[in-house]
Design a protein around this motif. Sequence first.
Motif, PDB file in Angstrom:
ATOM      1  N   UNK A  60       0.826  -1.216   0.000  1.00 26.91           N
ATOM      2  CA  UNK A  60       0.000   0.000   0.000  1.00 26.91           C
ATOM      3  C   UNK A  60       0.855   1.258   0.000  1.00 26.91           C
ATOM      4  N   UNK A  61       1.885   1.279   0.814  1.00 29.38           N
ATOM      5  CA  UNK A  61       2.745   2.471   0.885  1.00 29.38           C
ATOM      6  C   UNK A  61       3.446   2.728  -0.444  1.00 29.38           C
ATOM      7  N   UNK A  62       3.876   1.669  -1.104  1.00 28.70           N
ATOM      8  CA  UNK A  62       4.549   1.835  -2.401  1.00 28.70           C
ATOM      9  C   UNK A  62       3.588   2.360  -3.459  1.00 28.70           C
ATOM     10  N   UNK A  63       2.358   1.845  -3.445  1.00 29.65           N
ATOM     11  CA  UNK A  63       1.370   2.315  -4.416  1.00 29.65           C
ATOM     12  C   UNK A  63       1.036   3.783  -4.164  1.00 29.65           C
ATOM     13  N   UNK A  64       0.848   4.145  -2.901  1.00 26.10           N
ATOM     14  CA  UNK A  64       0.564   5.548  -2.566  1.00 26.10           C
ATOM     15  C   UNK A  64       1.705   6.464  -2.997  1.00 26.10           C
ATOM     16  N   UNK A  65       2.911   5.976  -2.887  1.00 27.27           N
ATOM     17  CA  UNK A  65       4.086   6.779  -3.258  1.00 27.27           C
ATOM     18  C   UNK A  65       4.249   6.904  -4.761  1.00 27.27           C
ATOM     19  N   UNK A  66       4.044   5.796  -5.491  1.00 25.87           N
ATOM     20  CA  UNK A  66       4.419   5.764  -6.905  1.00 25.87           C
ATOM     21  C   UNK A  66       3.265   6.009  -7.872  1.00 25.87           C
ATOM     22  N   UNK A  67       2.055   5.580  -7.533  1.00 25.15           N
ATOM     23  CA  UNK A  67       0.943   5.637  -8.485  1.00 25.15           C
ATOM     24  C   UNK A  67       0.574   7.048  -8.929  1.00 25.15           C
ATOM     25  N   UNK A  68       0.642   8.081  -8.063  1.00 19.51           N
ATOM     26  CA  UNK A  68       0.240   9.418  -8.520  1.00 19.51           C
ATOM     27  C   UNK A  68       0.962   9.885  -9.780  1.00 19.51           C
ATOM     28  N   UNK A  69       2.222   9.510  -9.952  1.00 18.14           N
ATOM     29  CA  UNK A  69       2.985   9.937 -11.127  1.00 18.14           C
ATOM     30  C   UNK A  69       2.499   9.277 -12.417  1.00 18.14           C
ATOM     31  N   UNK A  70       1.695   8.216 -12.302  1.00 14.58           N
ATOM     32  CA  UNK A  70       1.191   7.508 -13.479  1.00 14.58           C
ATOM     33  C   UNK A  70      -0.212   7.969 -13.877  1.00 14.58           C
ATOM     34  N   UNK A  71      -0.773   8.915 -13.138  1.00 16.67           N
ATOM     35  CA  UNK A  71      -2.108   9.415 -13.458  1.00 16.67           C
ATOM     36  C   UNK A  71      -2.032  10.616 -14.377  1.00 16.67           C
ATOM     37  N   UNK A  72      -2.874  10.607 -15.395  1.00 21.39           N
ATOM     38  CA  UNK A  72      -3.018  11.782 -16.243  1.00 21.39           C
ATOM     39  C   UNK A  72      -3.772  12.869 -15.479  1.00 21.39           C
ATOM     40  N   UNK A  73      -3.695  14.121 -15.913  1.00 26.38           N
ATOM     41  CA  UNK A  73      -4.518  15.161 -15.273  1.00 26.38           C
ATOM     42  C   UNK A  73      -5.991  14.744 -15.262  1.00 26.38           C
ATOM     43  N   UNK A  74      -6.606  14.795 -14.097  1.00 24.60           N
ATOM     44  CA  UNK A  74      -7.975  14.317 -13.953  1.00 24.60           C
ATOM     45  C   UNK A  74      -8.072  12.821 -13.746  1.00 24.60           C
ATOM     46  N   UNK A  75      -6.933  12.122 -13.760  1.00 22.72           N
ATOM     47  CA  UNK A  75      -6.921  10.671 -13.585  1.00 22.72           C
ATOM     48  C   UNK A  75      -7.251  10.270 -12.160  1.00 22.72           C
ATOM     49  N   UNK A  76      -7.691   9.020 -12.012  1.00 22.34           N
ATOM     50  CA  UNK A  76      -8.195   8.525 -10.732  1.00 22.34           C
ATOM     51  C   UNK A  76      -7.513   7.212 -10.355  1.00 22.34           C
ATOM     52  N   UNK A  77      -7.216   7.074  -9.074  1.00 21.45           N
ATOM     53  CA  UNK A  77      -6.769   5.815  -8.486  1.00 21.45           C
ATOM     54  C   UNK A  77      -7.913   5.269  -7.645  1.00 21.45           C
ATOM     55  N   UNK A  78      -8.313   4.015  -7.895  1.00 19.44           N
ATOM     56  CA  UNK A  78      -9.282   3.311  -7.061  1.00 19.44           C
ATOM     57  C   UNK A  78      -8.565   2.143  -6.395  1.00 19.44           C
ATOM     58  N   UNK A  79      -8.594   2.136  -5.079  1.00 25.60           N
ATOM     59  CA  UNK A  79      -7.814   1.176  -4.299  1.00 25.60           C
ATOM     60  C   UNK A  79      -8.721   0.552  -3.245  1.00 25.60           C
ATOM     61  N   UNK A  80      -8.685  -0.771  -3.122  1.00 24.34           N
ATOM     62  CA  UNK A  80      -9.437  -1.439  -2.064  1.00 24.34           C
ATOM     63  C   UNK A  80      -8.467  -1.980  -1.019  1.00 24.34           C
ATOM     64  N   UNK A  81      -8.857  -1.847   0.244  1.00 24.64           N
ATOM     65  CA  UNK A  81      -8.030  -2.375   1.325  1.00 24.64           C
ATOM     66  C   UNK A  81      -8.914  -2.636   2.539  1.00 24.64           C
TER      67      UNK A  81
END
Length: 217
Positions: free
Chosen positions: A131-152
């Motif tokens: 989870x910590x790695x995804x929170x750290x790295x995933x934002x850079x892979x989102x386009x403007x207006x892009x969304x991350x959906x994560x279940x935990x």
Amino acid sequence: MTPLALPGVYAPQHDTDLLVQSLRQEPLPPHAHVLDIGTGTGAVALAAARLGAKVTAVDISWRAVLNAKVNAALARLPLRVMRGNLLAPVSGRSFDLVLSNPPYVPSPDADCPRRGAARSWDAGYDGRLLLDRICRDAPAFLRPGGVLLLVQSALSGAEETLRLLRAAGLNADVVEHRSIAVGPVLRSRSSWLRSRGLLEDNDGKEELVIIRAERLL
């Protein structure tokens, strides 16, 4: 159509269903580019493909990669499946939507398993190694207006996930909850979880959450 789950690959469960439900409520641009991190059987990735998205699915397990490819062929849906560790295989790319149902179960073992079924759910002492790695790295892979959906699970600290995503500049909130009966993995370590204050006596319930994080324009 229920996806085929090969031995050793995480079979779709409540968390998968909750993530697919949230995916279906997410407005997507035409021909959206979608990434599914830790795809397993490919169930979530294929749900996105059914919505018309161009989907890339990633898993570290060769067996999961094969499983997702087989399910894509059976469903006659286009799906690009890649083997690798989280976001490493898609370096340099960007997406309209990133989905993930990563391992998040707190474990007495400090490290993630390297093999075996527990590799699909155990994620270190606090359940946050991935989870910590995804929170750290995933934002850079989102386009403007892009969304991350994560279940935990709430056991692995939803507030910490929100804090990290907001610190990365995303607008993040819990958008769905589901209370489910504690499963066999948590029951097997209930004494340890209670000793850490993560599981209440006689509770018998686990709360799953969907976190939605949007990169602002």
